[in-house]
Write an enzyme that holds these catalytic residues in place. Structure first.
Site, PDB file in Angstrom:
ATOM      1  N   ASP A   1      38.945  31.410  33.214  1.00 45.91           N
ATOM      2  CA  ASP A   1      39.049  32.180  31.959  1.00 45.91           C
ATOM      3  C   ASP A   1      39.749  31.384  30.857  1.00 45.91           C
ATOM      4  OD1 ASP A   1      37.754  34.487  32.792  1.00 45.91           O
ATOM      5  OD2 ASP A   1      39.590  35.410  33.551  1.00 45.91           O
TER       6      ASP A   1
ATOM      7  N   LYS B   1      41.255  40.163  41.379  1.00 41.70           N
ATOM      8  CA  LYS B   1      41.665  38.861  40.824  1.00 41.70           C
ATOM      9  C   LYS B   1      43.036  38.395  41.337  1.00 41.70           C
ATOM     10  CE  LYS B   1      39.045  38.490  36.546  1.00 41.70           C
ATOM     11  NZ  LYS B   1      39.154  38.154  35.124  1.00 41.70           N
TER      12      LYS B   1
END
Ligand code: ATR
Length: 278
Positions: free
Chosen positions: A100, A64
Site C-alpha cells: 500500500d 491484514k
C-alpha cells in the site's frame, strides 16, 4: 501460478479484474481467485484447500493484521506498517509484504510530478490506510507530518510511530485550519466522502486553500467532493484510483518478477467500477 485474495467480504474487491487483465497482457498462465474466509477459520484455511496451494496472495480486511502471526517471515514494508496486504511464497515459506505504501508513493509521484522529499504534510485520519501512507512519506523524507483525526489519541499514537523517521505530531481539530495553511500536501485517508455518502467533506470547505496539493485515497466516486472543491479553488489534485492500481501492480511484480502493465490494470479497474455504479 495460483494466486488469490483472502478477506471477508471479498465480493467488492476489484483485484480479480485487475490481476486477470494483467496476466492476459503479459502472457502469464495464472489463476486469481477471491475467497471469503472468516477470522475464526483463517488459521486452518491457510494450511489446506485451495489457499494451501497458492503461490502468493493478497490479504484484505479483516486479516491484514491477524495474518502476521501465521506467516514465516515479514518484509520490512509490513513490519513498519504493522499490516500485510500481500504474501509472497518463496522456498515454501510465506513472507508478508505491504504494497500500500509503495503503491501510494508511486501513484502520487508519477501522477503529480512531485517528490515527497521536503513536503510538509497534513494527513486526515489515523487508521490503517493513514499508517501505510504516513510511514512511506516519513521514510521518503517528508519534512513534517501532522495527523488530524477525530480521535486525538489515535493521531498521537501514529505520530509517535512516525517520529523514528521525521518530525511528526498530532494536530487538534481547532488547529487544523492553521496546520493546513502551512502544509504543501493534504491527504484524506478517512472514508468521509466515499460512496454512497458522496456529499460529505472531511474538513470545512474554507480550510482548503489553493497552494496545497490535495490527495484523496477514496476511489469511489473517482472524484470525491473534497477533490472537486479543491480543484475549483485551484489546487493541484491527486485521485485515489492510482494507489489501488499501483499497490496491485507492485504485488504482481513481487510474485512474478515481471514489470506490471499498470495502464492495463488501471483500465480494467475503471471499467469494473463503471459497471458497478450503473
Ligand atoms: P482504514 O483502514 O481504511 O484506514 P480505519 O482503520 O477504520 O480504516 O480508519 C478510518 C479513519 O477514518 C479513522 O481515522 C477514523 O477516525 P477515528 O480514529 O476517530 O475513528 C476516520 N473516520 C471515519 N469516519 C469518520 C467520520 N465520520 N468523521 C471523522 N473521522 C472519521
Amino acid at each position: 501460478m495460483k494466486l488469490g485474495l483472502i478477506g471477508d467480504p471479498v465480493s467488492h474487491s476489484r483485484s480479480p479484474q485487475m490481476m486477470r487483465a494483467a496476466f492476459a497482457d503479459i502472457g502469464l498462465t495464472a489463476s486469481y481467485e477471491a475467497i471469503a474466509v472468516s477470522k475464526e477459520l483463517l488459521p486452518q484455511n491457510l494450511g489446506q484447500g485451495p489457499i494451501g496451494g497458492w503461490d502468493g496472495f493478497n490479504v484484505t480486511i479483516p486479516h491484514k493484521v491477524g495474518v502476521i502471526d501465521l506467516l514465516d517471515d515479514l518484509d520490512e514494508s509490513a513490519w513498519t506498517i504493522g499490516a500485510v496486504n500481500t504474501v509472497v511464497v518463496r522456498d515454501r515459506k510465506r513472507i508478508g509484504y505491504n504494497t500500500d505504501g509503495v503503491g501510494y508513493l508511486r501513484s502520487l509521484e508519477q501522477e503529480t510530478g512531485i517528490t515527497v522529499g521536503g513536503q510538509s504534510v497534513v494527513i486526515l485520519g489515523a487508521g490503517g490506510a493513514a499508517r501505510a501512507v504516513a510511514t512511506i512519506l516519513a521514510k521518503e523524507g517528508a519534512t513534517e507530518i501532522q495527523i488530524l483525526n477525530r480521535t486525538y489519541s489515535k493521531a498521537e499514537e501514529l505520530a509517535g510511530h512516525l517520529g523514528r523517521w521525521t518530525t511528526a505530531k498530532a494536530c487538534s481539530l481547532e488547529n487544523g485550519k492553521e496546520a493546513i495553511r502551512q502544509a504543501s500536501l493534504l491527504i484524506n485517508t478517512t472514508s468521509i466522502g466515499m460512496y454512497p455518502n458522496v456529499d460529505q467533506l472531511p474538513i470545512p470547505e474554507e480550510w482548503i486553500i489553493p497552494h496545497v496539493l490535495v490527495s484523496d485515497l477514496i476511489y469511489n466516486p473517482k472524484e470525491t467532493l473534497f477533490i472537486q472543491k479543491a480543484r475549483q479553488k485551484g489546487c493541484e489534485v491527486h485521485y485515489g484510483l492510482g494507489m489501488l492500481v499501483h499497490q496491485a501492480a507492485y504485488a504482481l511484480e513481487l510474485w512474478t518478477g515481471q514489470k506490471a502493465p499498470v495502464e492495463v490494470m488501471r483500465s480494467a479497474l475503471e471499467e469494473s467500477l463503471s459497471v458497478q455504479n450503473t
